[in-house]
Design an enzyme around this catalytic site. Structure first.
Site, PDB file in Angstrom:
ATOM      1  N   ASN A 125       9.667   3.228   0.806  1.00 14.38           N
ATOM      2  CA  ASN A 125      10.140   1.942   0.284  1.00 14.38           C
ATOM      3  C   ASN A 125      11.074   2.073  -0.924  1.00 14.38           C
ATOM      4  OD1 ASN A 125       8.396   2.686  -1.750  1.00 14.38           O
ATOM      5  ND2 ASN A 125       7.048   0.897  -1.575  1.00 14.38           N
ATOM      6  N   LYS A 126      11.523   3.287  -1.223  1.00 12.58           N
ATOM      7  CA  LYS A 126      12.381   3.479  -2.390  1.00 12.58           C
ATOM      8  C   LYS A 126      13.851   3.240  -2.036  1.00 12.58           C
ATOM      9  CE  LYS A 126       9.128   4.530  -5.331  1.00 12.58           C
ATOM     10  NZ  LYS A 126       7.935   4.392  -4.525  1.00 12.58           N
ATOM     11  N   ASN A 127      14.689   3.121  -3.077  1.00 11.29           N
ATOM     12  CA  ASN A 127      16.116   2.873  -2.855  1.00 11.29           C
ATOM     13  C   ASN A 127      16.755   3.961  -2.007  1.00 11.29           C
ATOM     14  OD1 ASN A 127      15.292   1.190  -5.054  1.00 11.29           O
ATOM     15  ND2 ASN A 127      17.431   0.934  -5.650  1.00 11.29           N
TER      16      ASN A 127
END
Length: 376
Positions: free
Chosen positions: A182-184
């Site tokens: 779910n990170k950039n």
């Protein structure tokens, strides 16, 4: 189930092809793709030295080990953060000490809140650039230098973010980045450890791969016959598939962060005057944020669980970043100090959907559902 998820992957055929190319090459453990990923990541982050690893938690753990943090030492961490920060401190035998948020407008820790909890046992500070908004680093760096305290940056939320034009992850002894789903910059599992110090970089590379002086790739390429073990180490290696994904995701990062900014601006436009909520991080100076999540603060008395339920009924996923440490069984009785602002925020924070492929119309749907609940 969800009409609007909390997060969606910013993937297309390039990621699939990158993984296929690695599998077809016959070399899937850490190798040339990892070196290329480290080099490209360095370029985006002020040419810092980079070590790709299996997770940001691994990077944090390696940082503490390399800096010699041990039993009897204290490490200051944010009171509002993910459990990885407190877990790694405890794993090395040190004592976690909580620094409070600077304010209800700036949820990051600051030199002011750090200094309040420094003692003679303080050996390191871990700062977190919460939600992709950099901390005010000048004052923090100055304080750590004056006190002789090591500075570690948890940049899990903030790849590409800058303070006064300088990339986060380049201010302290080490910077620790996350590439969790779910990170950039998303590769599933993975992380990066950054430093400007060549000796600390070498320490990191030893800790990553059993303390070995030559990698499997070196022997495969005929560059080495055997190896020495220079120090005790771990297996915190990343693999070639994730590094290949990282290269594609890094190429998309700047554009994806711009899209995140536009979505947050739409949220702010729709919600800044809504009674019942407050939006943090709106007045920060000298930063280039990367908008990892969209946190809001509910007024006291608003039923957060009921609001989450209303959003769910409308097909909208939401979350909480983060529960207070004292709410977890593992940390209830370890003597953590008080951090009243962070603990209050933890009770009233709500995270709304945000991802680069989200549309402005979807932002409006989230806002409409939220406002409808608050008007009741």
């Amino acid at each position: 189930m969800w009409k609007i998820q909390l997060f969606k992957l910013n993937y297309d055929g390039r990621e699939s092809q990158a993984v296929k190319d690695v599998v077809d090459s016959g070399w899937i453990t850490m190798g040339e793709k990892t070196k290329a990923f480290e080099s490209a990541f360095s370029t985006v982050h002020n040419d810092v030295l980079c070590t790709a690893v299996s997770s940001a938690t691994a990077a944090l753990h390696m940082s503490l080990l390399a800096l010699g943090i041990k039993e009897g030492d204290e490490v200051i961490i944010p009171a509002l953060t993910f459990v990885a920060d407190i877990n790694v401190v405890r794993i090395v035998g040190a004592t976690p000490v909580l620094a409070d948020c600077e304010s209800y407008d700036d949820w990051n820790i600051s030199a002011r809140t750090i200094e309040k909890v420094i003692t003679s046992k303080t050996k390191a500070v871990i700062v977190v650039h919460f939600a992709g908004y950099p901390c005010q680093m000048d004052e923090i760096v100055k304080l750590c230098k004056e006190k002789g305290i090591a500075l570690i940056e948890d940049c899990a939320h903030a790849p590409g973010a800058k303070y006064k034009g300088q990339a986060v992850g380049t201010f302290g002894a080490y910077g620790c980045f996350s590439f969790f789903t779910n990170k950039n910059l998303s590769v599933g599992e993975g992380g990066m450890l950054t430093t400007k110090d060549k000796d600390l970089d070498q320490q990191a590379k030893y800790f990553r791969s059993h303390g070995m002086t030559a990698l499997t790739l070196d022997r495969h390429k005929g560059r080495a016959i055997t190896y020495d073990v220079a120090q005790s180490g771990l297996n915190y290696r990343i693999d070639e598939m994730r590094s290949a994904l990282g290269l594609v995701q890094l190429d998309k990062l700047a554009d994806a962060n711009k899209k995140r900014k536009a979505l947050v601006e739409r949220y702010v436009d729709r919600l800044s005057d809504v009674k019942g909520i407050t939006l943090p991080f709106l007045a920060l100076e000298n930063i280039e944020a990367v908008y990892h999540i969209m946190p809001i603060l509910l007024d006291e008395g608003i039923d957060r669980v009921a609001l989450i339920g209303k959003l769910k009924e409308d097909g909208i996923q939401s979350s909480i970043h983060y529960p207070a440490f004292k709410d977890f069984t593992a940390f209830k009785d370890i003597g953590l100090n008080e951090a009243p602002t962070a603990e209050d925020i933890a009770k009233r924070e709500l995270t709304l959907p945000l991802y680069p492929t989200m549309s402005l119309d979807e932002v409006d749907l989230v806002c409409n559902s939220l406002v409808e609940f608050l008007k009741k």
